[in-house]
Design an enzyme around this catalytic site. Structure first.
Site, mmCIF file in Angstrom:
data_model
loop_
_atom_site.group_PDB
_atom_site.id
_atom_site.type_symbol
_atom_site.label_atom_id
_atom_site.label_comp_id
_atom_site.label_asym_id
_atom_site.label_seq_id
_atom_site.Cartn_x
_atom_site.Cartn_y
_atom_site.Cartn_z
ATOM 1 N N CYS A 1 -11.236 -4.990 -16.215
ATOM 2 C CA CYS A 1 -12.492 -4.301 -15.956
ATOM 3 C C CYS A 1 -13.651 -5.289 -16.147
ATOM 4 O O CYS A 1 -13.469 -6.370 -16.717
ATOM 5 C CB CYS A 1 -12.599 -3.132 -16.946
ATOM 6 S SG CYS A 1 -14.134 -2.197 -16.884
ATOM 7 N N GLN B 1 1.022 3.751 -1.804
ATOM 8 C CA GLN B 1 0.387 5.038 -2.096
ATOM 9 C C GLN B 1 0.170 5.855 -0.823
ATOM 10 O O GLN B 1 0.053 7.077 -0.875
ATOM 11 C CB GLN B 1 -0.952 4.848 -2.828
ATOM 12 C CG GLN B 1 -2.079 4.248 -2.015
ATOM 13 C CD GLN B 1 -2.100 2.722 -2.052
ATOM 14 O OE1 GLN B 1 -1.168 2.093 -2.532
ATOM 15 N NE2 GLN B 1 -3.182 2.145 -1.553
ATOM 16 N N GLU C 1 0.834 -1.223 0.000
ATOM 17 C CA GLU C 1 0.000 0.000 0.000
ATOM 18 C C GLU C 1 0.864 1.267 0.000
ATOM 19 O O GLU C 1 0.653 2.202 0.764
ATOM 20 C CB GLU C 1 -0.947 -0.007 1.208
ATOM 21 C CG GLU C 1 -1.860 -1.219 1.296
ATOM 22 C CD GLU C 1 -2.910 -1.307 0.190
ATOM 23 O OE1 GLU C 1 -3.025 -0.365 -0.626
ATOM 24 O OE2 GLU C 1 -3.617 -2.329 0.137
#
Length: 198
Positions: A150, A95, A93
């Site tokens: 997606c 970010q 993580e």
């Protein structure tokens, strides 16, 4: 000289799973790793948790303002002389890192000759860069995109925040396990189409 790597991808691209696999590969060869998790990520408390059900306790839970390089150095010095050599620093993580903490990760690679592999997402639900990701894109030696798909089958690159009435752009940049909030990785077409509908 060792390098700072940033492996990024949309949600569900297997970043935490890949981190756990890298840790396993090093340890299977008798080498040690340091696993770092920003404390801002409250999912799983002090555990790195993969959606596949695999988990592992983080060696460092990195809080705001803490010096990553200093903490890794302390951990290294506290290890038993008979312990296997420290071979790599792995960050989940990423970010959620502060810019200075990313710079500290770069110093670990350059000055301490330890490879650092950071895993994270580039942008939030509004398609704006997280500070940690932005700095990693600026200074990492190597960038690697981790892919996921997606709902339409195309490559997902954005992370949509979904509320009770569909896609939303409301709320704080970071909302982990908030009631009524989920996320979905979308391609650019599906993201923009959903955005247009709301």
């Amino acid at each position: 000289m060792s390098k700072l790597f940033f492996r990024y991808g949309a949600m569900n691209s297997g970043k935490s799973t890949a981190l756990l696999q890298v840790a396993h590969n090093y340890e299977e060869r008798g080498q040690s790793v340091v696993v770092v998790k920003p404390s801002l990520d409250t999912k799983g408390h002090d555990q790195i948790v993969s959606r596949l059900g695999v988990s592992r306790r983080a060696d460092i839970l990195l809080g705001a303002g803490q010096d990553l390089r200093g903490l890794v150095d302390e951990l290294r010095k506290s290890r038993s002389p008979s312990a296997s050599p420290l071979a790599c620093v792995l960050i989940d993580e990423a970010q959620f890192l502060e810019s200075k903490q990313v710079d500290s990760a770069l110093e670990i690679a350059v000055f301490d000759d330890l490879p650092v592999v950071a895993f994270g997402i580039r942008t939030d639900f509004r398609r704006q860069a997280f500070p940690g990701s932005l700095r990693l894109l600026e200074v990492a030696h190597a960038l690697e995109e981790m892919k996921t798909i997606c709902r339409c089958g195309e490559k997902a690159i954005f992370n949509a925040r979904l509320g009770e009435s569909g896609m939303t752009h409301e709320g704080h940049q970071i909302m982990i396990d908030a009631p009524g909030v989920t996320y979905e990785a979308l391609c650019a077409h599906c993201y923009l189409e959903s955005e247009r509908q709301h």
